[in-house]
Design an enzyme around this catalytic site. Structure first.
Site, PDB file in Angstrom:
ATOM      1  N   HIS A 165     -48.122 -38.833  -8.827  1.00 58.55           N
ATOM      2  CA  HIS A 165     -48.625 -40.145  -9.195  1.00 58.55           C
ATOM      3  C   HIS A 165     -50.116 -40.286  -8.889  1.00 58.55           C
ATOM      4  O   HIS A 165     -50.649 -39.649  -7.979  1.00 58.55           O
ATOM      5  CB  HIS A 165     -47.807 -41.273  -8.551  1.00 58.55           C
ATOM      6  CG  HIS A 165     -48.016 -41.484  -7.078  1.00 58.55           C
ATOM      7  ND1 HIS A 165     -47.016 -41.943  -6.251  1.00 58.55           N
ATOM      8  CD2 HIS A 165     -49.093 -41.344  -6.268  1.00 58.55           C
ATOM      9  CE1 HIS A 165     -47.467 -42.072  -5.020  1.00 58.55           C
ATOM     10  NE2 HIS A 165     -48.739 -41.714  -5.009  1.00 58.55           N
ATOM     11  N   GLU A 223     -45.988 -43.971 -11.220  1.00 62.33           N
ATOM     12  CA  GLU A 223     -44.957 -43.024 -10.849  1.00 62.33           C
ATOM     13  C   GLU A 223     -44.511 -42.182 -12.050  1.00 62.33           C
ATOM     14  O   GLU A 223     -44.834 -42.498 -13.203  1.00 62.33           O
ATOM     15  CB  GLU A 223     -43.761 -43.779 -10.263  1.00 62.33           C
ATOM     16  CG  GLU A 223     -44.093 -44.658  -9.060  1.00 62.33           C
ATOM     17  CD  GLU A 223     -44.332 -43.873  -7.774  1.00 62.33           C
ATOM     18  OE1 GLU A 223     -44.803 -42.733  -7.841  1.00 62.33           O
ATOM     19  OE2 GLU A 223     -44.044 -44.423  -6.700  1.00 62.33           O
ATOM     20  N   ASN A 243     -45.405 -36.474  -5.958  1.00 64.28           N
ATOM     21  CA  ASN A 243     -44.684 -36.482  -7.233  1.00 64.28           C
ATOM     22  C   ASN A 243     -45.646 -36.567  -8.415  1.00 64.28           C
ATOM     23  O   ASN A 243     -45.221 -36.750  -9.550  1.00 64.28           O
ATOM     24  CB  ASN A 243     -43.677 -37.636  -7.283  1.00 64.28           C
ATOM     25  CG  ASN A 243     -44.346 -38.997  -7.109  1.00 64.28           C
ATOM     26  OD1 ASN A 243     -45.569 -39.123  -7.167  1.00 64.28           O
ATOM     27  ND2 ASN A 243     -43.540 -40.031  -6.903  1.00 64.28           N
ATOM     28  N   ASP A 272     -54.324 -50.247  -6.132  1.00 64.90           N
ATOM     29  CA  ASP A 272     -52.943 -50.719  -6.024  1.00 64.90           C
ATOM     30  C   ASP A 272     -52.700 -51.468  -4.731  1.00 64.90           C
ATOM     31  O   ASP A 272     -53.553 -51.525  -3.850  1.00 64.90           O
ATOM     32  CB  ASP A 272     -51.966 -49.535  -6.134  1.00 64.90           C
ATOM     33  CG  ASP A 272     -52.408 -48.338  -5.295  1.00 64.90           C
ATOM     34  OD1 ASP A 272     -53.058 -48.534  -4.253  1.00 64.90           O
ATOM     35  OD2 ASP A 272     -52.098 -47.191  -5.684  1.00 64.90           O
TER      36      ASP A 272
END
Length: 260
Positions: free
Chosen positions: A155, A160, A153, A82
């Site tokens: 990810h 996400e 979270n 990413d």
């Protein structure tokens, strides 16, 4: 949303080390073994690489193996997971800068074999660029190994909560918790980008081998959900429970809530 209460991770694929250093060295060893195996076969090693604090010691160990034990990266083709959007490749917070500083500048990988999402294209070019990135991975026969961290979270990459399990490389809006965790690097929340380009979950799970590395107590809660919780798009990393090629590598602090 996909849910399951029956599938549990294969704990034979879970390795817990007493320290982050030992966990990182083990991870680097697994990557080095693949590189060497591919060299013996006369093949390229197609690696999916991650950024952030988690893999830093992995890259330090790979550099050591290169400098002092002769590990060559000449057959390595890398694809990073990413990159923030938009960001200049020369920005010190860009993942291009991170990878060069933490690995590529210190080993003998060929520049043309390095692939990191570049986010200097205009918004109307993003979809085409992401598809090209996806197709380039496929042109090499997919990833031999994908190194992953995990966000608080859940990810993986920048997929996400709510990301579809069949998603491919794309532009995504960053979750508030992801942006909050980036404040340390950017100095202020206003400086943290709101978007990023990320490999999709489907892109990641096609890798022939996946190493998920998690370090520190702050990752313990999400590791518990990712390994033992319901498989759901709200915790993107939970999909890894269904995959036989995944190995979870944790230090004691990250594993404190895991029940075998």
């Amino acid at each position: 949303m996909i849910k399951s209460s029956n599938i549990q991770p294969d704990f034979d694929k879970l390795t817990v080390y007493d320290s982050a250093v030992l966990a990182s060295k083990y991870t680097a060893k697994k990557i080095a073994e693949l590189i060497l195996q591919k060299q013996k076969e006369g093949n390229r090693a197609i690696l999916g690489l991650a950024t952030g604090n988690t893999p830093k010691m992995v890259y330090q160990e790979l550099i050591r193996l290169h400098k002092y034990e002769g590990l060559s990266f000449s057959n390595v083709v890398s694809f990073n997971l990413d990159e923030y959007y938009p960001i200049s490749v020369n920005d010190e917070q860009s993942y291009t800068y991170f990878m060069n500083n933490n690995l590529f500048n210190h080993v003998d990988i060929t520049q043309e074999n390095i692939h990191i999402p570049h986010t200097d294209c205009s918004s109307n070019q993003i979809s085409e660029y992401c598809l090209d990135y996806e197709n380039k991975i496929k042109s090499y026969g997919g990833l031999d190994l994908q190194l992953l961290g995990i966000g608080r979270n859940g990810h993986i990459g920048f997929n996400e909560p709510g990301s579809k399990f069949d998603s491919i490389t794309r532009l995504i809006d960053l979750h508030p918790l992801t942006r909050e965790d980036a404040i340390e690097n950017f100095g202020d929340l206003d400086n943290v980008p709101h978007q990023a380009i990320t490999m999709g979950i489907n892109t990641i799970v096609q890798a022939k081998k996946i190493l998920l590395l998690a370090l520190g107590e702050r990752k313990s809660e999400i590791i518990k959900k990712a390994l033992n919780g319901t498989i759901a798009t709200e915790v993107p990393s939970s999909i890894l429970q269904t995959l036989p090629q995944v190995e979870y590598i944790l230090d004691r602090e990250a594993a404190v809530l895991i029940q075998k």
